[in-house]
Write a protein that holds these residues in place. Structure first.
Motif, PDB file in Angstrom:
ATOM      1  N   GLY A 169       0.784  -1.228   0.000  1.00 19.53           N
ATOM      2  CA  GLY A 169       0.000   0.000   0.000  1.00 19.53           C
ATOM      3  C   GLY A 169       0.815   1.277   0.000  1.00 19.53           C
ATOM      4  N   SER A 172       1.133   3.077  -5.313  1.00 21.74           N
ATOM      5  CA  SER A 172       0.163   2.614  -6.299  1.00 21.74           C
ATOM      6  C   SER A 172       0.618   3.080  -7.676  1.00 21.74           C
ATOM      7  CB  SER A 172      -1.234   3.174  -6.001  1.00 21.74           C
ATOM      8  OG  SER A 172      -2.119   2.903  -7.082  1.00 21.74           O
ATOM      9  N   GLU A 174      -1.259   2.548 -10.420  1.00 18.93           N
ATOM     10  CA  GLU A 174      -2.448   2.436 -11.275  1.00 18.93           C
ATOM     11  C   GLU A 174      -2.585   3.609 -12.238  1.00 18.93           C
ATOM     12  OE1 GLU A 174      -5.673   4.432  -8.157  1.00 18.93           O
ATOM     13  OE2 GLU A 174      -5.582   2.259  -8.415  1.00 18.93           O
TER      14      GLU A 174
END
Length: 443
Positions: A169, A172, A174
């Motif tokens: 975590g 990221s 993305e």
């Protein structure tokens, strides 16, 4: 529409209100910086892994300018981080291209004309980054470099997690996009991740820029402009072309402003909080950005070079405000280093709705200088003052509307002039007489 004269007690209460609002902003700065530093440590760990895999990507640990800018923002906007390439920029041949030669990509407007970078002495360690452009065989191709850096970043994330250098975590990926001219990573520094836009950069020494209408460091510490612009940074503009970035030069100038006396940066902090809380759209997102306000501060530093202009917080804020209002009214904000570039280009509809909000603050700041939570955006009346707007929209003949005397007139309009310099008072009076003579219907 002159405001009523304030009693001494009212003036003291007004001053206290300005400083109370600023105090809340400053009280959160230390925590924000701690969050930034945690995110920065994670990113540096990742870049060290990238460098270990490919030493052509260097790790620049001197990130104090990015941290400095982040501390001034009200919102956690994306942080641009330039990753220098191990390329001797002084040996490159720079071939400028016209603006229309290649489409702009990645949401960036070209700050200067795009160009190609040709290797005059091709090296074996750069062959996989080169290709043919406009008949030149050995040009550095930003598209190849970005693709390679993206692959290294993804593999570095996996490697660092396996070695427990990163926690699940922390990062990221993305937002990594194939067609973007920067590589965006979301990094956890606090409860809200910080977005870093990673951009490969080629550095090259250059002659000091001959800046239009600017022959000296007016308003800035001596040598600031020369030091800020002595090195050019080429960043990707398209898969084939590069552009000159003003990201770090502007941050260097902003740091120079920080060394001057007066609440100049506090004025920027305060206006950016208003932008985020009251002048934006849904959830504080709107047309006006921190980058726009930063440009307004740099112009105000040049246009108001006297320390007398920066003695108190309210007067300092209004120095920025009158310039911002002029730019909103004319829908033209010139780039500080490239004045021919309009940073408000194509934003007319949004600027028209933003202008009355900013003018409402200028006439009645007490309605805005308070924090509220929940719904964002100013919900009061936003009826603009017609006389003020007519003055702000005057056509700029011979540049007289981009001059200290013109903005002194606007400061007098809002009753925040308070300048004792007789020469400046005389210049403002002469310009006002000229305006009344040339535009009697607007006087």
């Amino acid at each position: 529409r002159p405001a009523p004269a304030l009693s001494r007690a009212a003036m003291e209460a007004n001053t206290s209100l300005w400083h109370s609002y600023l105090g809340v902003i400053l009280s959160r700065e230390r925590q924000r910086m701690e969050h930034f530093q945690r995110a920065e440590d994670i990113l540096l760990t990742l870049l060290e892994s990238v460098h270990a895999r490919d030493p052509r990507f260097l790790v620049d640990y001197a990130r104090n300018l990015e941290a400095f800018e982040f501390s001034l923002c009200a919102s956690e906007d994306a942080v641009t981080l330039e990753v220098p390439l191990r390329v001797d920029g002084d040996t490159l041949r720079v071939l400028a291209r016209r603006r229309g030669d290649s489409p702009e990509q990645g949401g960036h407007a070209a700050e200067l004309s795009t160009c190609c970078l040709e290797l005059c002495s091709p090296g074996a360690d750069l062959e996989d980054w080169t290709g043919a452009v406009d008949g030149m065989e050995h040009c550095l191709l930003p598209g190849k470099i970005l693709q390679h850096l993206k692959e290294l970043l993804v593999s570095a994330i996996v490697r660092c997690q396996r070695l427990f250098l990163l926690q699940p975590g922390d990062i990221s990926a993305e937002n990594l996009r194939e067609d973007a001219m920067e590589l965006s990573l979301l990094i956890r520094g606090s409860w809200k991740p910080i977005r870093f836009d990673i951009v490969p950069v080629v550095r090259r020494q250059q002659e000091p820029l001959q800046l239009r209408r600017r022959q000296s460091d007016r308003g800035f510490p001596a040598g600031s402009l020369r030091r800020a612009t002595e090195e050019v940074h080429f960043v990707p503009a398209s898969p084939l072309c590069w552009r000159s970035s003003t990201h770090l030069p502007l941050l260097k100038l902003l740091r120079g402003v920080d060394s001057l006396q007066g609440p100049r940066l506090d004025s920027l902090r305060l206006l950016d909080q208003l932008r985020e809380q009251d002048w934006g759209g849904q959830a504080g997102t709107g047309t006006l950005t921190f980058q726009h306000l930063k440009m307004v501060l740099l112009w105000s530093t040049e246009l108001f070079p006297s320390p007398e202009d920066w003695q108190d917080l309210e007067g300092s804020v209004y120095r920025l405000l009158v310039i911002l209002l002029r730019c909103l009214a004319t829908q033209h904000l010139p780039h500080f280093l490239n004045p021919e570039e309009n940073l408000f280009q194509g934003m007319a509809p949004d600027l028209a709705s933003l202008y009355p909000k900013v003018e409402s603050f200028a006439w009645d700041p007490q309605r805005f200088l308070r924090f509220h939570f929940g719904l964002h955006g100013f919900s009061g009346s936003c009826q603009a003052d017609t006389k003020t707007r007519a003055l702000l929209q005057l056509p700029s003949k011979d540049g007289f509307c981009w001059d200290t005397a013109y903005f002194d007139i606007l400061l007098s309009q809002f009753q925040v002039f308070r300048i004792q310099d007789s020469a400046r008072r005389s210049a403002a009076s002469q310009l006002l007489a000229r305006i009344r003579q040339e535009t009697p219907q607007q006087s």
